[in-house]
Enzyme design. Structure first.
Site: not given
Length: 463
Positions: A38, A442
């Protein structure tokens, strides 16, 4: 001597992603890693810092619970527990990469890799034993580390770099941070939120200097409001660690002054990990600390490639991953287009967050574009107000003649998750009117993108 189609040096977000894509394409693949799978990003960078920042955010919510109509008594933090949580997240992610290596039948070779003539890699294990491996294609993805300035020698105790900053045994009462790029300001926010007295010293006129100037100014206001001391146009000349803490002599426009703290964090950029990996022996071209490659990451020596932080592109995890995929797909003979480095998003995960892609307003004007610029503040966003995060804005920049989306710059809560809309829109060559007519839900923070575009075209409703 073991023979592979592809050997990748380094298992960071460039290396391990490259190896997986290579395996998917049918190549016999190996990864050489001297530390943890990693790489820096997963173990000491991107991921564990986000865990620290999440703890800081939760602690900040607890401290301001009354703003939400809630009562929380005696909220406090356990600094060591916060650090341990971060390390646990990183360890878990590293185990995830181990799983992916096994799943994709990629050999993991532990040790320090050095490229050699004849398409070979020499690996030295932790006992000092050396073993040679060969491959048709060798990809260098060894990443970078913290850069060290002569005036800021890192001793790992009082003058530290980012790895130590995320694993301190004791929380400092006072901290000086030199450099206000992503690393500097993310740690500045974290330690300030935890209760450390933080001073940030930046050589250039603004914090986060690569960002649009409007973003930088808003960011400085937010940091000062949070209680962080900001010193721009300032340079650390020397440090003295002979006493109990650290003393930094800082040159400012008003003269020199001495800052005192328990810890100084040097966050002044990166240095590539290209020493002692055999580049000189092979004659691989290096310029200004970066390996020179073509559009598909081939070096000047056939069979040897380089991706990620060791090359001249942006030193970002997502760039390294994209470069690695592009590299191996080209090796596989696929029809691959070069990466568009003008459409790379940049994100800073402090509070407020920053996200941007494309040109700044200043850069666009310097290139001679006639612009349409729109800005929508989160103070006018119903979702932001309801969430208690009204600071910041979305700024969009369009070419007035053709409607091309030249740049998008965001500062505020959650904007690092919003910038992908602009990246995709620019990739698809969308115009301002197409963004404006794409209905946004929204109430959301993402409405601010549509509203900012509306502002650019003099059609804004909520301002």
């Amino acid at each position: 001597m073991s023979k592979y189609d592809i050997i990748v040096l380094g298992s960071g977000p460039g290396g391990y992603v490259t190896a997986i894509r290579a395996s998917q394409l049918g190549f016999k693949t190996a990864v050489v890693e001297k530390e943890s799978l990693g790489g820096i990003c997963l173990n000491w960078g991107c991921i564990p810092t986000k865990a620290l920042l999440k703890s800081a955010q939760v602690f900040d919510y607890l401290k301001h619970a009354e703003d939400y109509g809630l009562t929380v008594k005696d909220a406090d933090k356990d600094f060591n527990a916060v650090v341990n949580r971060s390390r646990g997240v990183a360890d878990g992610m590293s185990k995830g990469v181990q799983f992916l290596m096994k799943k994709n039948k990629i050999d993991v070779i532990s040790g320090f890799g050095k490229v050699k003539v004849g398409k070979k890699v020499e690996v030295t294990d932790d006992k000092g034993d050396k073993t040679d491996y060969s491959a048709d294609h060798i990809i260098i993805a060894t990443g970078a580390r913290a850069r060290e300035l002569p005036s800021l020698p890192i001793d790992g105790k009082k003058v530290i770099e980012y790895r130590k900053a995320m694993s301190l045994e004791k929380q400092p009462k006072k901290m000086i941070i030199v450099g206000s790029g992503a690393i500097g300001v993310e740690f500045g926010h974290f330690y300030n939120a935890m209760g450390t007295e933080v001073t940030i010293v930046e050589y250039l006129p603004h914090l986060v200097p690569v960002e649009d100037e409007d973003v930088s100014k808003q960011f400085e206001r937010s940091f000062k409001k949070a209680g962080i001391k900001v010193m721009t146009n300032s340079e650390v000349l020397s440090v003295d660690t002979s006493g109990k803490g650290v003393k930094a002599t800082v040159k400012t426009k008003k003269g020199e002054q001495v800052l005192e703290a328990d810890i100084l964090l040097s966050a002044v950029g990166i240095k590539t990990n290209i020493e002692s990996i055999g580049l000189e022996d092979l004659g691989i071209t290096v310029d200004r600390d970066r390996i020179i490659v073509n559009d598909f990451y081939q070096t000047n020596i056939p069979g040897y490639y380089a991706i990620g932080d060791v090359t001249p592109g942006p030193a970002l995890a997502h760039v390294a991953s994209a470069e690695g995929i592009t590299c191996v797909e080209k090796i596989a003979g696929m029809d691959v287009e070069p990466i568009d480095y003008g459409n790379i998003p940049g994100c800073t995960y402090s509070t407020p967050e920053i996200a941007s892609v494309g040109m700044t307003e200043k850069a666009a004007r310097e290139k001679g574009y006639e612009l349409k610029v729109g800005k929508f503040p989160f103070s006018a966003s119903g979702k932001a107000k309801a969430a208690g995060t009204p600071d910041g804005f979305v700024k969009v920049i369009f070419d007035a003649k053709y409607g091309e989306w030249l740049g998008c710059h965001m500062i505020g809560a959650g904007v690092t998750d919003m910038i992908a809309e602009a990246v995709l829109g620019r990739k698809l060559e969308t115009t301002g009117h197409e963004v404006l007519k794409a209905i946004h839900p929204h109430p959301t923070m993402s409405e601010a993108v549509m509203e900012a575009v509306a502002d650019a075209y003099d059609e804004v409703i909520h301002l």
